[in-house]
Design a protein around this motif. Structure first.
Motif, PDB file in Angstrom:
ATOM      1  N   ALA A   1       0.830  -1.214   0.000  1.00 25.27           N
ATOM      2  CA  ALA A   1       0.000   0.000   0.000  1.00 25.27           C
ATOM      3  C   ALA A   1       0.858   1.254   0.000  1.00 25.27           C
ATOM      4  CB  ALA A   1      -0.928   0.000   1.216  1.00 25.27           C
ATOM      5  N   SER A   2       2.096   1.143  -0.520  1.00 23.32           N
ATOM      6  CA  SER A   2       3.058   2.244  -0.418  1.00 23.32           C
ATOM      7  C   SER A   2       2.787   3.388  -1.378  1.00 23.32           C
ATOM      8  CB  SER A   2       4.476   1.714  -0.648  1.00 23.32           C
ATOM      9  OG  SER A   2       4.608   1.159  -1.960  1.00 23.32           O
ATOM     10  N   PHE A   3       1.839   3.231  -2.316  1.00 24.02           N
ATOM     11  CA  PHE A   3       1.545   4.333  -3.235  1.00 24.02           C
ATOM     12  C   PHE A   3       0.909   5.499  -2.498  1.00 24.02           C
ATOM     13  CE2 PHE A   3      -0.919   6.449  -6.639  1.00 24.02           C
ATOM     14  CZ  PHE A   3       0.128   6.703  -7.526  1.00 24.02           C
TER      15      PHE A   3
ATOM     16  N   ASN B   1      -9.050   5.853   4.255  1.00 27.18           N
ATOM     17  CA  ASN B   1      -8.516   5.825   2.897  1.00 27.18           C
ATOM     18  C   ASN B   1      -7.195   5.083   2.860  1.00 27.18           C
ATOM     19  OD1 ASN B   1     -10.112   8.696   3.041  1.00 27.18           O
ATOM     20  ND2 ASN B   1     -10.262   7.743   1.028  1.00 27.18           N
ATOM     21  N   GLY B   2      -6.878   4.501   1.704  1.00 26.45           N
ATOM     22  CA  GLY B   2      -5.626   3.785   1.548  1.00 26.45           C
ATOM     23  C   GLY B   2      -5.403   3.381   0.108  1.00 26.45           C
TER      24      GLY B   2
ATOM     25  N   ALA C   1      -4.885   2.169   7.213  1.00 28.40           N
ATOM     26  CA  ALA C   1      -4.609   1.746   5.842  1.00 28.40           C
ATOM     27  C   ALA C   1      -3.920   0.391   5.782  1.00 28.40           C
ATOM     28  CB  ALA C   1      -3.768   2.805   5.136  1.00 28.40           C
ATOM     29  N   SER C   2      -3.111   0.062   6.774  1.00 22.89           N
ATOM     30  CA  SER C   2      -2.452  -1.248   6.787  1.00 22.89           C
ATOM     31  C   SER C   2      -3.474  -2.364   6.958  1.00 22.89           C
ATOM     32  CB  SER C   2      -1.413  -1.310   7.908  1.00 22.89           C
ATOM     33  OG  SER C   2      -0.348  -0.416   7.661  1.00 22.89           O
TER      34      SER C   2
ATOM     35  N   ALA D   1     -14.502  10.127  -2.789  1.00 21.48           N
ATOM     36  CA  ALA D   1     -14.087  11.504  -3.036  1.00 21.48           C
ATOM     37  C   ALA D   1     -12.644  11.731  -2.613  1.00 21.48           C
ATOM     38  CB  ALA D   1     -15.007  12.475  -2.302  1.00 21.48           C
ATOM     39  N   ASN D   2     -12.271  11.236  -1.445  1.00 22.84           N
ATOM     40  CA  ASN D   2     -10.901  11.458  -0.988  1.00 22.84           C
ATOM     41  C   ASN D   2      -9.899  10.528  -1.674  1.00 22.84           C
ATOM     42  OD1 ASN D   2     -10.758  13.706   0.889  1.00 22.84           O
ATOM     43  ND2 ASN D   2     -12.215  12.545   2.119  1.00 22.84           N
ATOM     44  N   GLN D   3     -10.338   9.353  -2.138  1.00 19.72           N
ATOM     45  CA  GLN D   3      -9.454   8.534  -2.968  1.00 19.72           C
ATOM     46  C   GLN D   3      -9.098   9.296  -4.251  1.00 19.72           C
ATOM     47  OE1 GLN D   3      -8.494   6.061  -0.597  1.00 19.72           O
ATOM     48  NE2 GLN D   3      -8.499   4.646  -2.324  1.00 19.72           N
TER      49      GLN D   3
END
Length: 422
Positions: A140-142, A164-165, A216-217, A280-282
Motif C-alpha cells: 500500500a506504499s503508493f 482511505n488507503g 490503511a495497513s 471523493a478522498n481517494q
C-alpha cells in the motif's frame, strides 16, 4: 514539499476560465427585485445564487460572497478537478507480482471501486497463470501512511467515516446481518471472513453496512485476505499467510495488471449520487499523486485541487482541506461554487436527477446545502447554489421559490436549448 505546476489543455483552460469569469463578473449586477420573499427566510449564514448559463445573467443573488461551509457539494469541486487532472478516460489499476520465492505481491494504487466482483475477476486471471503461491504480500506504499482526513471520526463504524488507503476492498466496509445469533454476510458476492468477523464482533450488535477498518495497513490486509479467498476458490493454492510487504524492482516479476472496469466517470457518478466520502478522498489523493508524484498524501491532493481551482477556473479564496466536504474547515462562497458549476456542466448527467433538476446536496449538523442545474430541452439552462450554515434551516425549503423565479425568467426571456454532453 516542492511545488511543481501541472499542465492542462489550452482549450479546457480557456473554456473553464471564460465560463467562470462570466459567473464571477455578473454576480455584482444582480437585478434589484421589488419583492424578495427569500430574504425573509435567509440569515447572514445563508446564501443563494441562481444564474442563466447562456448569457451569464444573474436571476437571483443573496449573500453570494459569504464564505460558508459547503458540506458535500464540495464533491463537485473534487470531481471536476479529477476529470481534468486524471483525465476523463482514467481508470485505476492494481498490480500483481511474483517473487523468486513464490510469494504473490498485490500493489494498490488507490482504486475506490475494488469491490468483491472486481477482486474475483482479478483472482480468476491470476489463478489461471499461477497455480500456487506462498505468502500474499500487500503493498500500500503508493499512499503515504497515516492519512488523517479532517472531519473523519476515528473509530467510527459509519461508512462515511471509512479510512482511505492505496489498497482497499469494498470501500473498507462490510455488509452484515445476524442469523441464529451469528453475523453473516448480507451480500452473496462477499464472504464474511474471520478477519472481518473478529473486528465487528467487538462492535455493538447491528445489521447493515459498517466501516470496520482501523487504518490503511489493516485495509490492505483485508483486501489481501479477500484475494486469498477468491484465489483458492478458483484453484490457486495459498500455502502461506497474508502480510504487508513491498514490491522490489529488479527482483519481482509483474504477472498481471488489473484495470478497473469502472472509468473515472463511473466513480464520479457513484460518489455524487451516493455522496461517498471515501471515493471523493481517494480521487483527491490520486490527483495529488498525479500532479506531484507518489506517495499520495493529503497535502499533495489538496494542493492539486486548489491549484486547479485557482489557475484553471480562476477562482481565488476557496479553502479546501479534504475532498468530500466532511470537514467544517472547508470554505467557499456561492459565487465560487457557481464558477465550478459553469465548468462542470458537461458532466451534469452524473448527478442525481429529479425532473429537470440535476443536483448535489450537502448536510452536516447546522449545515445544509444544494447545488446544481435546471436543464430544459426548450429554453435557457440555469445553475443554482443554496448554502445554509444556519442551524435548523434547510436548502430544500428555498427550492420552490427558486424554481418559481427560474420559470418566471424563462417566460420573459426564452432562449435556445443547450446540450448535455456527458
Amino acid at each position: 514539499m516542492a511545488y511543481h505546476s501541472f499542465s492542462f489543455s489550452r482549450a479546457v483552460r480557456t473554456v473553464a476560465v471564460l465560463a467562470t469569469a462570466m459567473v464571477l463578473c455578473t454576480v455584482a449586477f444582480a437585478p434589484a427585485f421589488a419583492e424578495r420573499p427569500l430574504s425573509q427566510l435567509l440569515e447572514p449564514g445563508d446564501s443563494v445564487l441562481v444564474q442563466r448559463m447562456d448569457d451569464g445573467r444573474v436571476v437571483l443573488a443573496e449573500n453570494p460572497d459569504t464564505l460558508l461551509v459547503p458540506a458535500s457539494i464540495l464533491k463537485i469541486v473534487t470531481s471536476l478537478a479529477a476529470f481534468e487532472i486524471l483525465g476523463k478516460d482514467f481508470r485505476f489499476i492494481t498490480e500483481f507480482y511474483t517473487t523468486p520465492g513464490g510469494d504473490l505481491i498485490i500493489k494498490g494504487y488507490g482504486d475506490p471501486s475494488l469491490v468483491s466482483e472486481e477482486i474475483e475477476a482479478a483472482a480468476f486471471r491470476i489463478a489461471a497463470m499461477v497455480p500456487s503461491v506462498g505468502d500474499i504480500l500487500v503493498d500500500a506504499s503508493f499512499f503515504a501512511p497515516g492519512i488523517a482526513v479532517p472531519g473523519r471520526k476515528i473509530g467510527s463504524s459509519q461508512p462515511y467515516d471509512a479510512v482511505n488507503g492505496a489498497l482497499c476492498a469494498n470501500y473498507n466496509t462490510v455488509n452484515v446481518t445476524r442469523k441464529d445469533g451469528r453475523y453473516v454476510s448480507a451480500e452473496p458476492q462477499t464472504p464474511l471472513l474471520d478477519f472481518a468477523r473478529r473486528r465487528i464482533a467487538r462492535m455493538d450488535p447491528f445489521s447493515g453496512r459498517v466501516a470496520f477498518i482501523e487504518d490503511a495497513s489493516a485495509a490492505a490486509l483485508y483486501a489481501g485476505e479477500l484475494f486469498a479467498w477468491f484465489l483458492e476458490k478458483h484453484g490457486c493454492h495459498v500455502s502461506g499467510k497474508v502480510a504487508c510487504g513491498r514490491v522490489e524492482k529488479g527482483r519481482d516479476t509483474l504477472e498481471f495488471t488489473h484495470v478497473s472496469s469502472s472509468a473515472l466517470g463511473d466513480n464520479v457518478e457513484k460518489l455524487l449520487r451516493y455522496s461517498n466520502n471515501f471515493t471523493a478522498n481517494q480521487l483527491l489523493l490520486a490527483c495529488g499523486a498525479k500532479a506531484y508524484g507518489p506517495p499520495a498524501d493529503l497535502a499533495r491532493g489538496v494542493a492539486a485541487v486548489q491549484d486547479y481551482v485557482k489557475t484553471v477556473l480562476a477562482i481565488d479564496g476557496m479553502k479546501v482541506v479534504e475532498g468530500s466536504g466532511l470537514s467544517r474547515e472547508n470554505r467557499m462562497s456561492a459565487r465560487m461554487m457557481a464558477g465550478v458549476l459553469a465548468a462542470f456542466e458537461p458532466y451534469a448527467g452524473r448527478m442525481r436527477v429529479f425532473g429537470n433538476e440535476y443536483y448535489k446536496t450537502g448536510t452536516l449538523s447546522g449545515v445544509n446545502t444544494r447545488a446544481g442545474y435546471f436543464l430544459y430541452e426548450d429554453g435557457p439552462r440555469y445553475l443554482f447554489v443554496v448554502m445554509s450554515n444556519t442551524p435548523g434551516r434547510s436548502a430544500d425549503v428555498l427550492m420552490p421559490e427558486i424554481r418559481k423565479r427560474v420559470e418566471s425568467d424563462r417566460r420573459q426571456t426564452p432562449a435556445g436549448p443547450g446540450e448535455l454532453t456527458d
